[in-house]
Design an enzyme around this catalytic site. Structure first.
Site, PDB file in Angstrom:
ATOM      1  N   ASP A  96      56.850  -4.705  27.413  1.00  0.00           N
ATOM      2  CA  ASP A  96      55.510  -4.910  27.313  1.00  0.00           C
ATOM      3  C   ASP A  96      55.057  -5.187  25.700  1.00  0.00           C
ATOM      4  O   ASP A  96      54.468  -6.244  25.656  1.00  0.00           O
ATOM      5  CB  ASP A  96      54.627  -3.586  27.813  1.00  0.00           C
ATOM      6  CG  ASP A  96      54.932  -2.300  27.182  1.00  0.00           C
ATOM      7  OD1 ASP A  96      55.746  -2.223  26.421  1.00  0.00           O
ATOM      8  OD2 ASP A  96      54.358  -1.448  27.504  1.00  0.00           O
ATOM      9  N   ASP A  99      56.765  -3.260  19.025  1.00  0.00           N
ATOM     10  CA  ASP A  99      56.043  -2.406  18.173  1.00  0.00           C
ATOM     11  C   ASP A  99      56.883  -2.192  16.971  1.00  0.00           C
ATOM     12  O   ASP A  99      57.280  -3.215  16.064  1.00  0.00           O
ATOM     13  CB  ASP A  99      55.524  -1.273  18.833  1.00  0.00           C
ATOM     14  CG  ASP A  99      54.416  -0.393  18.083  1.00  0.00           C
ATOM     15  OD1 ASP A  99      53.795  -1.210  17.358  1.00  0.00           O
ATOM     16  OD2 ASP A  99      54.423   0.949  18.242  1.00  0.00           O
ATOM     17  N   ARG A 161      46.933   1.751  33.186  1.00  0.00           N
ATOM     18  CA  ARG A 161      48.024   0.628  33.618  1.00  0.00           C
ATOM     19  C   ARG A 161      47.469  -0.445  34.484  1.00  0.00           C
ATOM     20  O   ARG A 161      48.089  -1.669  34.520  1.00  0.00           O
ATOM     21  CB  ARG A 161      49.217   1.311  34.187  1.00  0.00           C
ATOM     22  CG  ARG A 161      50.036   2.285  33.193  1.00  0.00           C
ATOM     23  CD  ARG A 161      51.395   2.357  33.713  1.00  0.00           C
ATOM     24  NE  ARG A 161      52.155   3.751  33.210  1.00  0.00           N
ATOM     25  CZ  ARG A 161      52.837   3.772  32.046  1.00  0.00           C
ATOM     26  NH1 ARG A 161      53.176   2.267  31.421  1.00  0.00           N
ATOM     27  NH2 ARG A 161      53.478   4.605  31.389  1.00  0.00           N
TER      28      ARG A 161
HETATM   29  P1  IMP Z   1      58.690   0.415  19.826  1.00  0.00           P
HETATM   30  O1  IMP Z   1      59.822   1.176  20.212  1.00  0.00           O
HETATM   31  O2  IMP Z   1      57.942   0.986  18.704  1.00  0.00           O
HETATM   32  O3  IMP Z   1      58.795  -1.181  19.871  1.00  0.00           O
HETATM   33  O4  IMP Z   1      57.707   0.609  21.003  1.00  0.00           O
HETATM   34  C1  IMP Z   1      57.625  -0.152  22.323  1.00  0.00           C
HETATM   35  C2  IMP Z   1      56.831   0.879  23.092  1.00  0.00           C
HETATM   36  O5  IMP Z   1      55.775   1.648  22.603  1.00  0.00           O
HETATM   37  C3  IMP Z   1      56.137   0.095  24.197  1.00  0.00           C
HETATM   38  O6  IMP Z   1      57.202  -0.494  25.238  1.00  0.00           O
HETATM   39  C4  IMP Z   1      55.099   0.642  24.633  1.00  0.00           C
HETATM   40  O7  IMP Z   1      55.411   1.745  25.615  1.00  0.00           O
HETATM   41  C5  IMP Z   1      54.795   1.486  23.580  1.00  0.00           C
HETATM   42  N1  IMP Z   1      53.771   1.103  22.795  1.00  0.00           N
HETATM   43  C6  IMP Z   1      53.372   0.657  21.597  1.00  0.00           C
HETATM   44  N2  IMP Z   1      52.469   0.037  21.207  1.00  0.00           N
HETATM   45  C7  IMP Z   1      51.380   0.702  22.121  1.00  0.00           C
HETATM   46  C8  IMP Z   1      50.054   0.287  22.496  1.00  0.00           C
HETATM   47  O8  IMP Z   1      49.441  -0.183  21.650  1.00  0.00           O
HETATM   48  N3  IMP Z   1      49.670   0.997  23.656  1.00  0.00           N
HETATM   49  C9  IMP Z   1      50.326   1.586  24.422  1.00  0.00           C
HETATM   50  N4  IMP Z   1      51.737   1.726  24.287  1.00  0.00           N
HETATM   51  C10 IMP Z   1      52.269   1.051  23.239  1.00  0.00           C
HETATM   52 MG    MG Z   2      57.118   1.424  26.879  1.00  0.00          MG
END
Ligand code: IMP
Ligand code: MG
Length: 170
Positions: A96, A99, A161
Protein backbone atom coordinates in the site's frame (compact mmCIF):
# COMPACT_ATOMS: atom_id res chain seq x y z
CA UNK A 1 -11.57 13.20 7.65
CA UNK A 2 -9.79 15.30 5.06
CA UNK A 3 -9.93 13.51 1.68
CA UNK A 4 -6.61 13.30 -0.14
CA UNK A 5 -7.64 11.09 -3.07
CA UNK A 6 -11.26 10.38 -4.00
CA UNK A 7 -12.40 6.96 -5.17
CA UNK A 8 -12.56 8.32 -8.75
CA UNK A 9 -9.02 9.74 -8.56
CA UNK A 10 -7.71 6.43 -7.25
CA UNK A 11 -9.53 4.48 -9.98
CA UNK A 12 -8.06 6.70 -12.72
CA UNK A 13 -4.54 6.38 -11.31
CA UNK A 14 -4.86 2.60 -10.89
CA UNK A 15 -5.90 2.31 -14.52
CA UNK A 16 -2.91 4.35 -15.72
CA UNK A 17 -0.59 2.36 -13.47
CA UNK A 18 -1.92 -0.90 -14.88
CA UNK A 19 -1.21 0.31 -18.41
CA UNK A 20 2.33 1.26 -17.37
CA UNK A 21 2.89 -2.13 -15.70
CA UNK A 22 1.47 -4.04 -18.68
CA UNK A 23 3.93 -2.24 -20.96
CA UNK A 24 6.95 -3.16 -18.81
CA UNK A 25 6.15 -6.71 -17.67
CA UNK A 26 5.52 -9.94 -19.57
CA UNK A 27 1.82 -10.78 -20.02
CA UNK A 28 1.99 -13.52 -17.39
CA UNK A 29 3.39 -12.78 -13.95
CA UNK A 30 2.49 -13.20 -10.29
CA UNK A 31 1.21 -10.28 -8.22
CA UNK A 32 2.32 -10.72 -4.60
CA UNK A 33 0.46 -8.33 -2.31
CA UNK A 34 1.47 -7.56 1.27
CA UNK A 35 -1.36 -8.14 3.71
CA UNK A 36 -3.42 -6.56 4.86
CA UNK A 37 -2.80 -3.05 3.59
CA UNK A 38 -2.39 -3.86 -0.11
CA UNK A 39 -5.46 -6.13 -0.43
CA UNK A 40 -7.84 -3.49 -1.81
CA UNK A 41 -5.20 -2.07 -4.15
CA UNK A 42 -4.28 -5.53 -5.47
CA UNK A 43 -7.93 -6.33 -6.14
CA UNK A 44 -8.44 -3.18 -8.21
CA UNK A 45 -5.03 -3.31 -9.91
CA UNK A 46 -5.56 -6.95 -10.97
CA UNK A 47 -8.82 -6.06 -12.70
CA UNK A 48 -7.28 -2.98 -14.33
CA UNK A 49 -4.43 -5.20 -15.57
CA UNK A 50 -6.94 -7.36 -17.38
CA UNK A 51 -8.10 -4.27 -19.29
CA UNK A 52 -4.45 -3.51 -20.06
CA UNK A 53 -3.94 -6.97 -21.60
CA UNK A 54 -2.08 -8.74 -18.77
CA UNK A 55 -3.14 -11.95 -17.03
CA UNK A 56 -1.52 -12.01 -13.61
CA UNK A 57 -1.93 -14.59 -10.88
CA UNK A 58 -2.64 -13.26 -7.38
CA UNK A 59 -0.81 -14.24 -4.20
CA UNK A 60 -0.35 -12.60 -0.84
CA UNK A 61 2.16 -12.68 1.96
CA UNK A 62 1.96 -11.21 5.40
CA UNK A 63 4.55 -9.19 7.27
CA UNK A 64 4.56 -8.10 10.87
CA UNK A 65 6.28 -4.82 11.54
CA UNK A 66 6.75 -3.88 15.13
CA UNK A 67 6.17 -0.41 16.43
CA UNK A 68 3.35 1.84 17.55
CA UNK A 69 0.15 2.14 15.53
CA UNK A 70 1.60 5.10 13.58
CA UNK A 71 5.36 4.46 13.47
CA UNK A 72 7.02 1.29 12.24
CA UNK A 73 10.12 0.20 14.16
CA UNK A 74 11.95 -0.86 11.04
CA UNK A 75 11.97 -4.45 12.36
CA UNK A 76 10.03 -6.54 9.87
CA UNK A 77 9.22 -10.22 10.07
CA UNK A 78 7.43 -12.70 7.84
CA UNK A 79 4.25 -14.28 9.23
CA UNK A 80 3.71 -17.65 7.59
CA UNK A 81 5.41 -18.45 4.30
CA UNK A 82 6.33 -16.91 1.02
CA UNK A 83 3.80 -18.14 -1.61
CA UNK A 84 4.84 -21.52 -3.05
CA UNK A 85 6.11 -22.21 -6.56
CA UNK A 86 7.41 -18.76 -7.43
CA UNK A 87 10.84 -20.02 -8.49
CA UNK A 88 11.83 -18.60 -11.83
CA UNK A 89 8.58 -16.71 -12.25
CA UNK A 90 8.26 -12.98 -12.88
CA UNK A 91 6.83 -11.32 -9.76
CA UNK A 92 5.31 -7.92 -9.04
CA UNK A 93 5.54 -7.20 -5.31
CA UNK A 94 2.82 -4.79 -4.16
CA UNK A 95 2.35 -2.79 -0.98
CA UNK A 96 0.00 0.00 0.00
CA UNK A 97 2.63 2.52 1.11
CA UNK A 98 6.36 2.82 0.48
CA UNK A 99 7.30 4.66 3.65
CA UNK A 100 10.63 3.99 5.42
CA UNK A 101 11.19 1.30 2.80
CA UNK A 102 11.87 -1.55 5.26
CA UNK A 103 8.76 -3.62 4.43
CA UNK A 104 9.20 -3.75 0.66
CA UNK A 105 12.96 -4.24 0.93
CA UNK A 106 12.45 -7.13 3.38
CA UNK A 107 9.71 -8.76 1.29
CA UNK A 108 11.82 -8.39 -1.87
CA UNK A 109 14.75 -10.09 -0.12
CA UNK A 110 12.49 -12.97 1.01
CA UNK A 111 11.20 -13.42 -2.55
CA UNK A 112 14.73 -13.40 -3.96
CA UNK A 113 15.69 -16.10 -1.44
CA UNK A 114 12.98 -18.22 -3.08
CA UNK A 115 14.70 -17.71 -6.44
CA UNK A 116 11.85 -15.83 -8.08
CA UNK A 117 12.52 -14.69 -11.62
CA UNK A 118 12.60 -10.98 -12.43
CA UNK A 119 11.13 -8.93 -9.59
CA UNK A 120 9.37 -5.56 -9.82
CA UNK A 121 7.96 -3.53 -6.94
CA UNK A 122 4.90 -1.31 -6.74
CA UNK A 123 3.20 0.82 -4.08
CA UNK A 124 0.06 2.90 -4.34
CA UNK A 125 1.55 5.65 -2.19
CA UNK A 126 5.12 6.82 -1.80
CA UNK A 127 6.37 9.01 1.07
CA UNK A 128 9.85 9.92 -0.19
CA UNK A 129 10.58 12.17 2.82
CA UNK A 130 10.36 9.19 5.16
CA UNK A 131 12.81 6.84 3.46
CA UNK A 132 15.42 5.21 5.71
CA UNK A 133 17.03 2.88 3.19
CA UNK A 134 18.11 3.06 -0.44
CA UNK A 135 15.66 1.01 -2.48
CA UNK A 136 14.49 1.82 -5.99
CA UNK A 137 10.80 1.06 -6.43
CA UNK A 138 9.52 0.49 -9.97
CA UNK A 139 5.90 1.73 -9.90
CA UNK A 140 4.19 4.28 -7.66
CA UNK A 141 0.62 5.56 -7.73
CA UNK A 142 0.87 8.84 -5.88
CA UNK A 143 3.65 10.62 -4.05
CA UNK A 144 2.49 12.10 -0.74
CA UNK A 145 3.95 14.31 1.96
CA UNK A 146 4.77 13.00 5.43
CA UNK A 147 1.13 12.53 6.49
CA UNK A 148 -0.54 9.60 8.23
CA UNK A 149 -3.21 8.39 5.80
CA UNK A 150 -6.03 5.85 5.98
CA UNK A 151 -8.60 4.25 3.70
CA UNK A 152 -8.57 2.05 0.57
CA UNK A 153 -7.08 -0.83 2.58
CA UNK A 154 -4.88 1.35 4.78
CA UNK A 155 -5.61 1.34 8.51
CA UNK A 156 -5.08 3.15 11.74
CA UNK A 157 -5.28 0.47 14.48
CA UNK A 158 -7.34 -1.72 12.08
CA UNK A 159 -9.92 1.00 11.43
CA UNK A 160 -10.72 2.76 8.14
CA UNK A 161 -9.55 0.02 5.73
CA UNK A 162 -13.04 -0.15 4.25
CA UNK A 163 -13.14 3.46 3.07
CA UNK A 164 -13.28 3.85 -0.73
CA UNK A 165 -11.10 6.99 -0.59
CA UNK A 166 -7.76 7.90 1.02
CA UNK A 167 -7.76 10.57 3.68
CA UNK A 168 -6.11 12.05 6.72
CA UNK A 169 -7.86 11.70 10.07
CA UNK A 170 -8.21 15.12 11.71
P1 IMP B 1 7.70 0.92 5.62
O1 IMP B 1 8.22 -0.42 6.00
O2 IMP B 1 8.09 1.98 6.62
O3 IMP B 1 7.99 1.35 4.21
O4 IMP B 1 6.18 0.90 5.89
C1 IMP B 1 5.27 0.46 5.10
C2 IMP B 1 4.08 0.05 5.92
O5 IMP B 1 3.81 0.95 7.01
C3 IMP B 1 2.89 0.10 5.03
O6 IMP B 1 2.66 -1.17 4.49
C4 IMP B 1 1.80 0.52 5.96
O7 IMP B 1 1.21 -0.64 6.49
C5 IMP B 1 2.45 1.25 7.08
N1 IMP B 1 2.25 2.70 6.93
C6 IMP B 1 3.15 3.61 6.50
N2 IMP B 1 2.60 4.83 6.44
C7 IMP B 1 1.32 4.69 6.84
C8 IMP B 1 0.20 5.61 6.94
O8 IMP B 1 0.28 6.80 6.65
N3 IMP B 1 -0.96 5.06 7.36
C9 IMP B 1 -1.12 3.74 7.67
N4 IMP B 1 -0.12 2.86 7.56
C10 IMP B 1 1.09 3.33 7.16
MG1 MG C 1 1.36 -2.54 5.62
Amino acid sequence: MRILFTAAEIAARVEALAAEIARMLPAEFVMVGLLKGAAVFVADLARALDGAGACPEIEFMRLASYGSAKESSGVVQLIGDVPANLAGRPVLLIDDIFDTGHSIAYAAAELRRCQVGKLWTCALLDKPQRRQIAFAIDFVGFSVADLFVVGYGIDYAEKYRHLPYIGVVE
